[in-house]
Write an enzyme that holds these catalytic residues in place. Structure first.
Site, PDB file in Angstrom:
ATOM      1  N   LYS A 138       0.833  -1.211   0.000  1.00 52.47           N
ATOM      2  CA  LYS A 138       0.000   0.000   0.000  1.00 52.47           C
ATOM      3  C   LYS A 138       0.870   1.266   0.000  1.00 52.47           C
ATOM      4  O   LYS A 138       0.584   2.234  -0.720  1.00 52.47           O
ATOM      5  CB  LYS A 138      -0.916  -0.035   1.230  1.00 52.47           C
ATOM      6  CG  LYS A 138      -1.748   1.202   1.450  1.00 52.47           C
ATOM      7  CD  LYS A 138      -2.780   1.428   0.378  1.00 52.47           C
ATOM      8  CE  LYS A 138      -3.597   2.681   0.663  1.00 52.47           C
ATOM      9  NZ  LYS A 138      -4.404   3.089  -0.487  1.00 52.47           N
ATOM     10  N   LYS A 182       0.519  11.507   5.891  1.00 49.93           N
ATOM     11  CA  LYS A 182       0.836  10.374   6.788  1.00 49.93           C
ATOM     12  C   LYS A 182       1.326   9.167   5.987  1.00 49.93           C
ATOM     13  O   LYS A 182       2.344   8.549   6.321  1.00 49.93           O
ATOM     14  CB  LYS A 182      -0.402  10.025   7.612  1.00 49.93           C
ATOM     15  CG  LYS A 182      -0.333   8.772   8.460  1.00 49.93           C
ATOM     16  CD  LYS A 182      -0.927   7.525   7.819  1.00 49.93           C
ATOM     17  CE  LYS A 182      -2.383   7.637   7.494  1.00 49.93           C
ATOM     18  NZ  LYS A 182      -2.980   6.374   6.974  1.00 49.93           N
TER      19      LYS A 182
HETATM   20  P1  NAD Z   1     -11.766   9.305   8.143  1.00 49.27           P
HETATM   21  O1  NAD Z   1     -11.102  10.328   8.989  1.00 49.27           O
HETATM   22  O2  NAD Z   1     -12.806   9.713   7.161  1.00 49.27           O
HETATM   23  O3  NAD Z   1     -12.437   8.181   9.084  1.00 49.27           O
HETATM   24  C1  NAD Z   1     -11.852   7.697  10.245  1.00 49.27           C
HETATM   25  C2  NAD Z   1     -12.973   7.378  11.239  1.00 49.27           C
HETATM   26  O4  NAD Z   1     -12.396   6.796  12.398  1.00 49.27           O
HETATM   27  C3  NAD Z   1     -13.748   8.624  11.694  1.00 49.27           C
HETATM   28  O5  NAD Z   1     -15.122   8.418  11.480  1.00 49.27           O
HETATM   29  C4  NAD Z   1     -13.407   8.743  13.179  1.00 49.27           C
HETATM   30  O6  NAD Z   1     -14.466   9.258  13.967  1.00 49.27           O
HETATM   31  C5  NAD Z   1     -13.104   7.301  13.533  1.00 49.27           C
HETATM   32  N1  NAD Z   1     -12.256   7.136  14.706  1.00 49.27           N
HETATM   33  C6  NAD Z   1     -11.069   7.729  14.979  1.00 49.27           C
HETATM   34  N2  NAD Z   1     -10.569   7.288  16.144  1.00 49.27           N
HETATM   35  C7  NAD Z   1     -11.478   6.379  16.624  1.00 49.27           C
HETATM   36  C8  NAD Z   1     -11.534   5.590  17.793  1.00 49.27           C
HETATM   37  N3  NAD Z   1     -10.577   5.640  18.722  1.00 49.27           N
HETATM   38  N4  NAD Z   1     -12.599   4.769  17.961  1.00 49.27           N
HETATM   39  C9  NAD Z   1     -13.584   4.723  17.039  1.00 49.27           C
HETATM   40  N5  NAD Z   1     -13.587   5.466  15.898  1.00 49.27           N
HETATM   41  C10 NAD Z   1     -12.538   6.287  15.710  1.00 49.27           C
HETATM   42  O7  NAD Z   1     -10.583   8.502   7.406  1.00 49.27           O
HETATM   43  P2  NAD Z   1     -10.691   7.654   6.062  1.00 49.27           P
HETATM   44  O8  NAD Z   1     -10.453   8.543   4.907  1.00 49.27           O
HETATM   45  O9  NAD Z   1     -11.890   6.790   6.125  1.00 49.27           O
HETATM   46  O10 NAD Z   1      -9.361   6.768   6.221  1.00 49.27           O
HETATM   47  C11 NAD Z   1      -9.285   5.678   7.119  1.00 49.27           C
HETATM   48  C12 NAD Z   1      -8.020   4.904   6.814  1.00 49.27           C
HETATM   49  O11 NAD Z   1      -8.093   4.400   5.475  1.00 49.27           O
HETATM   50  C13 NAD Z   1      -6.748   5.760   6.873  1.00 49.27           C
HETATM   51  O12 NAD Z   1      -5.694   4.999   7.390  1.00 49.27           O
HETATM   52  C14 NAD Z   1      -6.504   6.131   5.420  1.00 49.27           C
HETATM   53  O13 NAD Z   1      -5.150   6.424   5.163  1.00 49.27           O
HETATM   54  C15 NAD Z   1      -6.988   4.885   4.694  1.00 49.27           C
HETATM   55  N6  NAD Z   1      -7.467   5.080   3.332  1.00 49.27           N
HETATM   56  C16 NAD Z   1      -8.271   6.130   2.990  1.00 49.27           C
HETATM   57  C17 NAD Z   1      -8.722   6.259   1.675  1.00 49.27           C
HETATM   58  C18 NAD Z   1      -9.632   7.396   1.250  1.00 49.27           C
HETATM   59  O14 NAD Z   1      -9.839   7.553   0.021  1.00 49.27           O
HETATM   60  N7  NAD Z   1     -10.198   8.176   2.149  1.00 49.27           N
HETATM   61  C19 NAD Z   1      -8.362   5.309   0.719  1.00 49.27           C
HETATM   62  C20 NAD Z   1      -7.561   4.225   1.098  1.00 49.27           C
HETATM   63  C21 NAD Z   1      -7.117   4.126   2.406  1.00 49.27           C
END
Ligand code: NAD
Length: 304
Positions: free
Chosen positions: A170, A238
């Site tokens: 990734k 990140k």
């Molecule tokens: P986001 O910020 O939209 O969602 C993260 C969620 O986690 C939030 O709803 C937040 O409230 C929740 N959260 C945080 N700490 C928490 C805790 N202690 N307990 C419960 N819930 C908690 O982030 P995202 O864009 O969905 O990304 C999530 C992961 O996926 C990241 O590691 C990111 O790098 C990866 N990712 C994102 C994408 C994208 O297009 N957004 C694509 C591939 C991978």
């Protein structure tokens, strides 16, 4: 299968809803009540807390922003390690550090919990359509057990090898993608500054050898002036930091990755960390005092 899903954000929300639609019984949790409600609305059950969920399910999954968030949920006093039953499988779907995943897996192994690192690629649209790629490192038997769940929210599902290799795949992918995106931003800005209509330039590049997914993403944001977050600059920053750490561990020279990271740092310095990653374009626009945009919208007067 009885599944726990923690972290229902841009990616976790649609991934979790697809698991529910796939017929699995899913206990969900997020710090945001609205995010929980959106999953309960399609048949999920509010789990209330990480601890409560971890003790009741066969497979628990997380999709959380930063490695420190994953570590807290997995290893904290109210976390998965303290509450999951022996034999539980834990899958982290976040983009995470291979070293952090190995540390978590070692600690959870003491409790007979098997850990897989399963980061995903394909963005929010792919997560909604269940077409994302899932790259999974760790125990093959646990991978096979989770396959019906993976199939409910992903399309390309690959066992990458030992634990941590999902994260490695990734981080490499994202470093390539962000480098393409910054090259796209730089090229678009240069073309527009030199006087070509960005719509015409885009028509050329997307049908020529400069095309890439990263290019198309930044061009779309530029032409539609849409930088609403689906994947934020902060998360991309990140990811790239984790890739640079990997290069540090390997004593591997990286020529482009650190430059791209620096451009993201500049975007964050201009308070664009919460915008979509394509907002890296604005670093170039600020330098040129000119906006890339549809013909007629790219005068110096319209620069942000
Ligand atoms: P986001 O910020 O939209 O969602 C993260 C969620 O986690 C939030 O709803 C937040 O409230 C929740 N959260 C945080 N700490 C928490 C805790 N202690 N307990 C419960 N819930 C908690 O982030 P995202 O864009 O969905 O990304 C999530 C992961 O996926 C990241 O590691 C990111 O790098 C990866 N990712 C994102 C994408 C994208 O297009 N957004 C694509 C591939 C991978």
């Amino acid at each position: 299968m009885k599944v726990g899903f923690i972290g229902l954000g841009h990616m976790g929300g649609p991934m979790c809803r697809n698991i529910i639609k796939g017929g699995h019984e899913v206990l969900v949790h997020d710090l945001s009540d609205a995010a929980v409600r959106a999953c309960v609305a399609v048949g999920g059950t509010a789990g209330g807390s990480v601890a409560n969920i971890a003790g009741q399910v066969e497979v628990v999954m997380t999709s959380l922003p930063m490695p420190r968030d994953v570590e807290a949920v997995a290893l904290g006093p109210d976390g998965i390690g303290e509450h999951a039953k022996p034999g539980t499988i834990y899958v982290d779907l976040s983009t995470n550090s291979p070293a952090v995943m190995k540390k978590i897996a070692a600690r959870l192994a003491d409790k007979d919990i098997v850990t897989l690192d399963g980061p995903v690629s394909g963005g929010v649209v792919g997560a909604e359509k269940a077409t994302i790629a899932i790259m999974v490192g760790g125990d093959k038997g646990a991978f096979d057990t989770c396959m019906p769940i993976f199939q409910s929210f992903g399309k390309t599902i690959v066992h990458t090898g030992e634990l941590g290799t999902g994260c490695i795949a990734k981080l490499v992918n994202n470093m390539i993608a962000f480098t393409n995106m910054v090259a796209g931003a730089e090229g678009l800005m240069m073309g527009v500054a030199a006087g070509i209509d960005p719509v015409i330039l885009n028509e050329i590049v997307r049908n020529s050898s400069g095309n890439s997914m990263g290019y198309r993403g930044v061009a779309k944001s530029a032409l539609e002036r849409d930088f609403e977050p689906a994947f934020t600059v902060d998360l991309a920053y990140k990811d790239l930091r984790l890739a640079l750490e990997l290069a540090d561990d390997l004593n591997m020279p990286l020529m482009l990755g650190p430059q791209v990271h620096n451009i993201m740092r500049m975007a964050r310095g201009k308070d664009q960390g919460g915008e979509n990653v394509t907002a890296i374009l604005k670093v170039y626009e600020a330098a040129m005092g000119q906006q890339v945009g549809p013909a007629g919208k790219n005068s110096k007067k319209n620069s942000e």
